[in-house]
Enzyme design. Structure first.
Site, PDB file in Angstrom:
ATOM      1  N   LYS A 279     -37.690  62.860  -6.285  1.00  0.00           N
ATOM      2  CA  LYS A 279     -36.753  62.079  -5.477  1.00  0.00           C
ATOM      3  C   LYS A 279     -37.514  61.040  -4.646  1.00  0.00           C
ATOM      4  O   LYS A 279     -38.338  61.393  -3.818  1.00  0.00           O
ATOM      5  CB  LYS A 279     -35.977  62.985  -4.511  1.00  0.00           C
ATOM      6  CG  LYS A 279     -34.835  62.236  -3.815  1.00  0.00           C
ATOM      7  CD  LYS A 279     -34.274  62.964  -2.618  1.00  0.00           C
ATOM      8  CE  LYS A 279     -34.934  62.603  -1.331  1.00  0.00           C
ATOM      9  NZ  LYS A 279     -34.754  61.205  -0.897  1.00  0.00           N
TER      10      LYS A 279
ATOM     11  N   GLY B 259     -44.330  62.209   3.660  1.00  0.00           N
ATOM     12  CA  GLY B 259     -43.294  61.737   4.588  1.00  0.00           C
ATOM     13  C   GLY B 259     -43.645  62.122   6.000  1.00  0.00           C
ATOM     14  O   GLY B 259     -44.810  62.343   6.330  1.00  0.00           O
TER      15      GLY B 259
ATOM     16  N   THR C 283     -40.270  66.439   8.846  1.00  0.00           N
ATOM     17  CA  THR C 283     -39.717  66.846   7.547  1.00  0.00           C
ATOM     18  C   THR C 283     -40.690  67.808   6.855  1.00  0.00           C
ATOM     19  O   THR C 283     -40.260  68.787   6.232  1.00  0.00           O
ATOM     20  CB  THR C 283     -39.469  65.618   6.635  1.00  0.00           C
ATOM     21  OG1 THR C 283     -38.875  64.583   7.401  1.00  0.00           O
ATOM     22  CG2 THR C 283     -38.580  65.962   5.469  1.00  0.00           C
TER      23      THR C 283
ATOM     24  N   GLU D 273     -48.348  65.527   2.739  1.00  0.00           N
ATOM     25  CA  GLU D 273     -49.068  64.364   3.282  1.00  0.00           C
ATOM     26  C   GLU D 273     -48.172  63.767   4.352  1.00  0.00           C
ATOM     27  O   GLU D 273     -47.128  63.196   4.039  1.00  0.00           O
ATOM     28  CB  GLU D 273     -49.317  63.324   2.179  1.00  0.00           C
ATOM     29  CG  GLU D 273     -50.143  63.815   1.012  1.00  0.00           C
ATOM     30  CD  GLU D 273     -51.567  64.149   1.399  1.00  0.00           C
ATOM     31  OE1 GLU D 273     -52.044  63.661   2.435  1.00  0.00           O
ATOM     32  OE2 GLU D 273     -52.202  64.925   0.670  1.00  0.00           O
TER      33      GLU D 273
ATOM     34  N   CYS E  88     -49.259  54.903   6.469  1.00  0.00           N
ATOM     35  CA  CYS E  88     -49.710  56.074   7.241  1.00  0.00           C
ATOM     36  C   CYS E  88     -51.170  55.940   7.646  1.00  0.00           C
ATOM     37  O   CYS E  88     -51.626  56.616   8.554  1.00  0.00           O
ATOM     38  CB  CYS E  88     -49.493  57.332   6.429  1.00  0.00           C
ATOM     39  SG  CYS E  88     -50.252  57.239   4.805  1.00  0.00           S
TER      40      CYS E  88
ATOM     41  N   GLU F 250     -46.334  58.655  16.467  1.00  0.00           N
ATOM     42  CA  GLU F 250     -46.442  57.710  15.366  1.00  0.00           C
ATOM     43  C   GLU F 250     -45.294  56.701  15.449  1.00  0.00           C
ATOM     44  O   GLU F 250     -44.128  57.085  15.392  1.00  0.00           O
ATOM     45  CB  GLU F 250     -46.379  58.459  14.030  1.00  0.00           C
ATOM     46  CG  GLU F 250     -46.650  57.556  12.859  1.00  0.00           C
ATOM     47  CD  GLU F 250     -46.442  58.249  11.523  1.00  0.00           C
ATOM     48  OE1 GLU F 250     -45.455  58.990  11.387  1.00  0.00           O
ATOM     49  OE2 GLU F 250     -47.256  58.022  10.620  1.00  0.00           O
TER      50      GLU F 250
END
Ligand code: NDP
Length: 480
Positions: free
Chosen positions: A173, A226, A230, A248, A282, A383
């Site tokens: 996905k 992500g 999550t 990650e 990231c 972040e």
């Protein structure tokens, strides 16, 4: 237009006919619809994958390698088309999509087309016991791959390529915010002769489609990139089912600048490391730590260079920054900027939304530099994931190291110096998965990739990903 799911080699609508609007961030207009797939769609994808698994897992390495190479070749053949699609869907400058995102997606397939032919296992002779052990590395079965919106095709294929190279079948996905290039990949896979069911792509919201993938009892491994929140949620769901997970997650990466560095190279790279892809990588160096001796000079020179960056329509070849990915994300980033005063911080460049002529409803923001006084402030701890960097000065190596490690994240760090002893000390003591010395984002795909602390669990890249996507089995043979 309607984006469709790719299941068992075919393009299909979601069973419940639920759709999500897909926006073009450069002008704020809806330009396509994406399925919001349900549990039943995920089940169909799983069934197709499970059916394809016995044959695919027994296919020869040459066959897999040939198909993966072909996918890479077709991606490169369609580079202009895919780059334009990525730019429209995500808001990133088309030049970046052409130079980085799409070539890297092709490299991901080409790399694993080669790597799988070189992957080997160990054997251990139990001397004196007349026994020999060898390790079989077998594919897991059906695995789930879930990826974010910032580098859509790049990160999607970074998971899929090693998964299928190792003989697994995949239910994948992409982010619902950027589904387009994943949709286009389905056609490419068919053209390359990937057997039906080996890769299945279901589109939809994380909380419905993503959730159905992670909750599926027979999907035995989840590779996820992500946000940290999550990631924690996925870990919690996966743990009681003993799924293998690779996570990650986010970063708050320090870019540590010493006075003895190659100044011009550092300055040019720091501009890129701060604002490439509107800062939505990231690995961006979002906390800039500068040795006090050169702090004022750096502040002036850096602000001058940043002022030269052009924020504009992503489809213009000369735009350095395009649009942020969504209205919600733009507002989130802006709210961090607006908190500067409360955080005892000072905006020294940027901070405002940008109105682009002819695309007045797009999600544009100036590259923004904020000077902070306390590393504990929200701007230096959370972040932001947008075109915002902070500056802070330090006096000694010890202070720089303390500041660099003082966050819950541990993805990447950059250090600019020509002092070998310092390089080694920092390389060993920085609490991150990656350290770049006098460079940024130089990626050799053979190297382990990932973070520690709240930046994740496990490593991607090179043979690490092939190890993740296989189960090692010890076979012990005793002979007379
Ligand atoms: P999210 O965590 O919101 O989403 C990532 C993916 O997970 C999306 O496909 C999302 O779907 C899906 N998802 C959301 N909720 C669930 C759920 N309950 N179950 C299963 N899947 C779910 O991250 P973003 O897309 O906002 O991406 C930005 C983040 O990614 C940043 O934190 C960034 O640092 C991180 N990142 C990390 C990298 C690394 O290698 N360490 C590289 C690049 C980014 P949907 O979008 O459809 O809701």
């Amino acid at each position: 237009m309607k984006i469709q799911n790719y299941i068992n080699g075919k393009f299909v609508n979601p069973i419940q006919d639920n759709w999500i609007d897909n926006y073009n961030p450069s002008n704020g207009k809806i330009y396509s619809q994406t399925p919001n797939s349900s549990k039943d769609d995920v089940e169909n994808a799983y069934q197709a994958a499970a059916k394809a698994f016995p044959k695919w897992s027994n296919s020869s390495l040459e066959e897999r390698s040939k198909i993966l190479s072909k996918i890479a070749e077709l991606i490169l053949e369609k580079i202009d088309f895919l780059a334009a699609a990525e730019s429209k869907d995500n808001g990133k400058p088309i030049s970046l999509a052409k130079q980085v995102d799409i070539p890297r997606a092709a490299s991901n397939f080409q790399f694993y087309a080669n790597a799988i032919t070189q992957f080997s296992t160990e054997s251990h002779e139990s001397v004196g016991l007349n026994a020999i052990n060898f390790t079989l590395r077998q594919p897991i079965g059906v695995v789930g791959c879930i990826s974010p919106w910032n580098l859509p095709l790049y990160l999607f294929t970074w998971k899929i390529a090693p998964a299928i190279a190792a003989g697994n079948c995949v239910v994948a996905k992409p982010s619902e915010v950027t589904p387009m290039t994943a949709f286009l990949l389905g056609e490419i896979c068919n053209e390359a002769g990937l057997p039906k069911g080996v890769l299945n792509i279901v589109h939809g919201l994380g909380t419905t489609t993503g959730q159905a993938i992670i909750e599926h009892t027979k999907i035995k491994a989840i590779s996820f990139t992500g946000g940290t929140k999550t990631g924690a949620h996925i870990a919690k769901i996966a743990a009681p089912m003993f799924k293998k997970i690779s996570l990650e997650l986010g970063g708050k990466n320090p870019n540590i600048i010493f006075a003895d560095c190659d100044y011009n190279k550092m300055l040019a790279t720091t501009v890129r490391a701060s604002f490439a892809n509107q800062g939505q990588i990231c690995l961006c160096g979002s906390r800039i730590l500068v040795e006090e001796k050169i702090y004022e000079k750096f502040k002036t020179d850096f602000s001058k260079k940043v002022a030269e960056l052009k924020v504009g329509n992503p489809l213009d070849e000369d735009s350095n920054l395009g649009a942020l990915v969504s209205k919600e994300h733009l507002e989130k980033v802006k709210s961090y900027i607006d908190s500067a005063e409360k955080e005892d911080a000072k905006i020294i460049f940027g901070g405002k939304k940008v109105v682009v002529k002819g695309a007045e409803n797009g999600y544009y923001l100036q590259p923004t530099i904020i000077e902070v006084t306390d590393n504990k402030c929200k701007l230096n701890q959370e972040e932001i994931f947008g075109p915002v960097v902070t500056l802070i000065s330090f006096k000694t190596d010890k202070e720089a190291l303390t500041l660099a490690n003082d966050t819950k994240y541990g993805l990447a760090a950059m250090i600019w110096t020509n002092n070998l002893n310092r390089t080694m000390q920092f390389s060993k003591q920085l609490q991150t998965g990656i350290v770049w010395v006098n460079t940024w984002l130089l990626r050799d795909l053979r190297t382990p990739f990932g973070g520690i602390k709240n930046s994740g669990v496990g490593r991607e890249g090179g043979f690490e990903a092939l190890r993740f996507f296989t189960e090692p089995k010890n076979v012990c043979i005793v002979y007379e």
